[in-house]
Design a protein around this motif. Structure first.
Motif, short mmCIF file in Angstrom:
data_model
loop_
_atom_site.label_atom_id
_atom_site.label_comp_id
_atom_site.label_asym_id
_atom_site.label_seq_id
_atom_site.Cartn_x
_atom_site.Cartn_y
_atom_site.Cartn_z
N PRO A 140 0.86 -1.29 -0.10
CA PRO A 140 -0.01 0.12 0.10
C PRO A 140 0.89 1.29 0.10
O PRO A 140 1.76 1.50 0.72
CB PRO A 140 -0.72 0.00 1.48
CG PRO A 140 -0.77 -1.57 1.70
CD PRO A 140 0.51 -2.10 1.18
N LEU A 141 0.64 2.02 -0.95
CA LEU A 141 1.68 3.26 -1.09
C LEU A 141 1.32 4.20 0.05
O LEU A 141 2.28 5.05 0.19
CB LEU A 141 1.26 4.32 -2.43
CG LEU A 141 1.28 3.42 -3.66
CD1 LEU A 141 1.34 4.10 -4.90
CD2 LEU A 141 2.89 2.92 -3.66
N SER A 142 0.31 4.01 1.24
CA SER A 142 0.18 4.97 2.23
C SER A 142 1.54 4.44 3.05
O SER A 142 1.90 5.37 4.10
CB SER A 142 -0.82 4.72 2.93
OG SER A 142 -1.33 3.51 3.05
N ALA A 143 2.14 3.51 2.93
CA ALA A 143 3.23 3.12 3.81
C ALA A 143 4.49 3.82 3.60
O ALA A 143 5.40 3.77 4.19
CB ALA A 143 3.50 1.65 3.52
N TYR A 144 4.34 4.52 2.39
CA TYR A 144 5.68 5.32 1.86
C TYR A 144 5.64 6.97 2.40
O TYR A 144 4.68 7.39 2.51
CB TYR A 144 6.02 5.23 0.25
CG TYR A 144 5.82 3.74 -0.11
CD1 TYR A 144 7.16 3.15 0.24
CD2 TYR A 144 4.98 3.34 -0.79
CE1 TYR A 144 7.44 1.88 -0.07
CE2 TYR A 144 5.20 1.87 -1.20
CZ TYR A 144 6.48 1.11 -0.84
OH TYR A 144 6.35 -0.01 -1.52
N PRO A 145 7.01 7.29 2.30
CA PRO A 145 7.04 9.01 2.73
C PRO A 145 6.50 9.67 1.42
O PRO A 145 6.56 9.17 0.47
CB PRO A 145 8.47 9.04 2.79
CG PRO A 145 9.27 7.90 2.38
CD PRO A 145 8.15 6.70 2.49
N THR A 146 6.10 10.84 1.81
CA THR A 146 5.35 11.77 0.94
C THR A 146 6.12 11.99 -0.35
O THR A 146 5.52 11.85 -1.38
CB THR A 146 5.07 13.07 1.49
OG1 THR A 146 4.85 12.92 3.10
CG2 THR A 146 3.94 13.87 0.93
N THR A 147 7.27 12.15 -0.31
CA THR A 147 8.16 12.50 -1.55
C THR A 147 8.00 11.36 -2.57
O THR A 147 7.50 11.32 -3.54
CB THR A 147 9.50 12.54 -1.35
OG1 THR A 147 10.19 11.55 -0.10
CG2 THR A 147 10.07 14.04 -0.65
N LEU A 148 7.86 10.03 -1.96
CA LEU A 148 7.79 8.76 -2.48
C LEU A 148 6.67 8.64 -3.26
O LEU A 148 6.23 8.39 -4.36
CB LEU A 148 8.13 7.71 -1.93
CG LEU A 148 9.71 7.07 -2.12
CD1 LEU A 148 9.96 5.94 -1.22
CD2 LEU A 148 10.25 6.99 -3.54
N ARG A 149 5.59 9.11 -2.57
CA ARG A 149 4.12 8.93 -3.05
C ARG A 149 3.76 9.73 -4.04
O ARG A 149 3.22 9.55 -4.84
CB ARG A 149 3.23 9.11 -1.81
CG ARG A 149 3.01 7.82 -0.97
CD ARG A 149 1.55 8.05 -0.31
NE ARG A 149 1.18 9.26 0.45
CZ ARG A 149 1.53 9.29 1.72
NH1 ARG A 149 2.03 8.54 2.40
NH2 ARG A 149 1.26 10.72 2.18
N THR A 150 4.47 11.17 -3.93
CA THR A 150 4.28 12.06 -4.90
C THR A 150 4.89 11.47 -6.34
O THR A 150 4.48 11.61 -7.41
CB THR A 150 4.96 13.53 -4.35
OG1 THR A 150 4.65 13.79 -3.08
CG2 THR A 150 4.45 14.44 -5.52
N LEU A 151 6.01 10.92 -6.14
CA LEU A 151 6.67 10.35 -7.18
C LEU A 151 5.79 9.20 -8.22
O LEU A 151 5.64 9.32 -9.22
CB LEU A 151 7.94 9.83 -6.80
CG LEU A 151 9.09 9.46 -7.90
CD1 LEU A 151 9.78 10.82 -8.65
CD2 LEU A 151 10.07 8.69 -7.34
N PHE A 152 5.24 8.67 -7.12
CA PHE A 152 4.30 7.39 -7.46
C PHE A 152 3.07 7.79 -8.31
O PHE A 152 2.35 7.18 -8.82
CB PHE A 152 3.99 6.24 -6.67
CG PHE A 152 5.39 5.72 -6.25
CD1 PHE A 152 6.36 5.59 -7.27
CD2 PHE A 152 5.49 5.06 -5.03
CE1 PHE A 152 7.53 4.68 -6.91
CE2 PHE A 152 6.73 4.63 -4.76
CZ PHE A 152 7.66 4.45 -5.51
#
Lengths: 265, 321
Positions: A196-208
């Motif tokens: 689940p992408l919610s597990a990642y930090p914001t920068t990575l989430r933005t990238l994805f």
């Protein structure tokens, strides 16, 4: 567009015909595929189990997400396998011959192989979704709707992966280090998308959600199917994002073709 | 006068190799202008690295020119690449255009779809190619198992299946044995005469040029050095003839000077001499007279001017300049 499709289907058919003698190979690679997928899935589930679910995702929900990623990833492995080591076309000048053909260069390249051996990813991805979905009770009431939603998710995912693999291949027009880019742009995000992408930090989430838009290919469709927020309309957004990504990747490809320098003889 | 089918005007190509400060810019084609008329069989010649392949690649839409313009059959090879590809046939001698793993005949079926050839046209065309190139003998064999001669015959048929108006051949006879070369040449001559196909050929085999080309275009370091027929070239460089003389015993070269314009090479450990001269300026009799003074002549043989020696002379003058 229509011409491209006609050409593609004719060429792909011929490619498949030429492969009939390798049928034993097919079953063998399907078997190895199964081992690989099972191993990967086991590791993923073990991690989820260890951290007692990731941010409210149960083990079976993550399993469904994994199935979705595996199936859509399989689609591009089957149909765009020729792009996997596309740089060889550029290094030894094979791309010259592609440019003398009366069709879009991408279609001409892609239609040169259909890698049925990779079909295992799709089959197993679908099987995993079926198992996880049944356990989660997704098919109990509106089975058709849930199935259609998953299919749309796989389609959106396929478009996103196709876009990424095309963009990575097109990087070959500018650099000889595509090998080093592939894990960063393609395989890394692909593994990332099984959680689940919610597990990642914001920068990575933005990238994805932007440059490497894998969110639209697995996480968002899974949210819809699992009723975790966005409604079915979000699936259209995912498809749109997938199409946009592919269009951009193809534009980048065309831009790269202009910079193709061929080789000396 | 009709519009030329291929027109290059101030065509240029520069390559950047490397990046940043270490980048080197090489100019492969300097402003190059030429025109090819429909139905011509033209030889594009020049020493290695002269810019022949780069020119051909710009002609076929593979490379984008850095400057100037090129037009083929009224189209821009870069902007209208797909439309032009339907009217072009391309053969690269060093690289296959066929499907490596498929039987040859399957490649033709694919090309039919790709080049939008109707079933009727395809059947007629394939039959003619099959007869002329004796294809059925090996067309059920996968391409990778064909001999080079068979493969080249297969490539030619593949390039011509869609009746292109222009055929571009980059070293089509490279590596072929004499029989295969002769077959390829006969086929090309026939195709050019019967279909009126314009042919552009690069080769290092001067026999190809002598037997096929109505016109030569010699380029060197990316610029045009010569444009005209074989006879024109002979007139410009001089008809290079050769005389081979064998002596009984070792000749003494101090006894007589060679007439001006004769180049001498030693044969057979000093027992013989290979003499090149311009037939328009000297007669073999004059040379033989001088030879009788240096030693006792055992045997001699005259060689007619050949394009090969003419080209060598031309390349040597180019290298000197």
């Amino acid at each position: 567009m229509l011409d491209g499709w006609r050409l593609y289907s004719a060429m792909a058919r011929m490619t498949l015909m030429a492969r009939t003698s390798y049928r034993a190979n097919f079953w063998l690679s399907l078997f190895f595929n199964l081992i690989m997928v099972t191993g990967e899935l086991a590791v993923t589930l073990l991690i989820v189990h260890r951290v007692h679910g990731i941010l409210g995702w149960t083990t079976y929900q993550v399993m469904l997400l994994y199935g979705l990623t595996a199936a859509s990833g399989g689609v591009f492995r089957v149909f765009l396998s020729e792009l996997h080591d596309f740089d060889r076309y550029l290094v030894n000048g094979e791309f010259d011959a592609i440019l003398t053909r009366p069709a879009h260069t991408w279609i001409t390249v892609v239609s040169r192989s259909v890698d049925l051996d990779q079909m295992g990813w799709v089959i197993e991805g679908v099987a995993i979704m079926a198992v996880a979905g049944s356990i989660l009770g997704l098919f109990r009431h509106h089975a058709l709707i849930a199935g259609a939603e998953l299919a749309m998710g796989v389609l959106a995912g396929s478009l996103v992966w196709m876009a990424l693999v095309t963009a990575v291949a097109a990087l070959g027009f500018f650099t000889t280090r595509v090998d080093e880019m592939q894990p960063m742009v393609l395989y890394g995000p692909q593994t990332a998308a099984t959680f689940p992408l919610s597990a990642y930090p914001t920068t990575l989430r933005t990238l994805f959600y932007t440059v490497l838009p894998v969110a639209f290919g697995s996480y968002v469709p899974a949210l819809v199917v699992l009723h975790k927020g966005p409604g079915p309309g979000a699936l259209m957004l995912c498809l749109g994002a997938g199409l946009l990504a592919l269009a951009l990747a193809l534009w980048f490809w065309q831009y790269g073709v202009r910079h193709y320098t061929s080789t000396g003889t | 006068m009709t519009r030329p089918i291929i027109a290059a005007d101030g065509l240029e190509k520069t390559f950047r190799r490397g990046r940043g400060l270490r980048a080197r810019v090489t100019q492969a084609v300097h402003p190059l202008s030429f025109a090819v008329e429909e139905g011509e069989f033209i030889g594009l010649l020049g020493p290695n690295g002269a810019g022949k392949s780069t020119t051909i690649k710009m002609m076929t839409g593979i490379l984008h020119p850095s400057g100037g313009s090129i037009e083929v059959d009224g189209l821009s090879p870069q902007r209208d690449r797909v439309a032009l590809a339907l009217r072009l046939g391309v053969v690269f001698g060093q690289r296959t255009q066929l499907w490596w793993d498929l039987p040859l005949i399957e490649s033709y079926r694919l090309l039919r779809v790709m080049y939008r050839v109707t079933q009727a046209d395809y059947a007629a065309r394939l039959q003619r190619m099959a007869e002329l190139l004796d294809l059925p003998a090996f067309w059920s064999t996968p391409v990778r198992q064909l001999s080079l001669g068979q493969r080249m015959r297969g490539e030619l048929a593949a390039a011509l299946l869609h009746r292109p108006r222009i055929l571009v051949l980059d070293e089509p006879t490279i590596g072929l044995d004499v029989t295969a070369k002769a077959e390829v040449r006969t086929f090309l001559r026939e195709e050019n005469a019967r279909e009126g196909t314009t042919v552009v050929l690069t080769t290092h085999d001067m026999a190809d040029v002598e037997e096929l080309c109505s016109r030569l275009l010699v380029i060197h370091e990316g610029t045009k050095m010569f444009d005209g027929s074989v006879a024109d070239l002979e007139a410009r460089v001089g008809a290079q003839s050769a005389l081979q003389v064998m002596f009984r015993g070792l000749p003494d070269w101090s006894r007589s000077e060679l007439p001006e314009g004769v180049e001498r090479a030693t044969l057979d450990g000093g027992h013989g001499a290979f003499l090149q001269y311009n037939r328009d300026k000297l007669s073999p009799a004059e040379i033989l007279m001088a030879m009788r003074l240096v030693g006792e002549i055992d045997d001699f043989r005259m060689e007619e001017p050949r394009l090969e020696s003419i080209m060598r002379a031309l390349y040597e003058t180019l290298g000197a300049s």
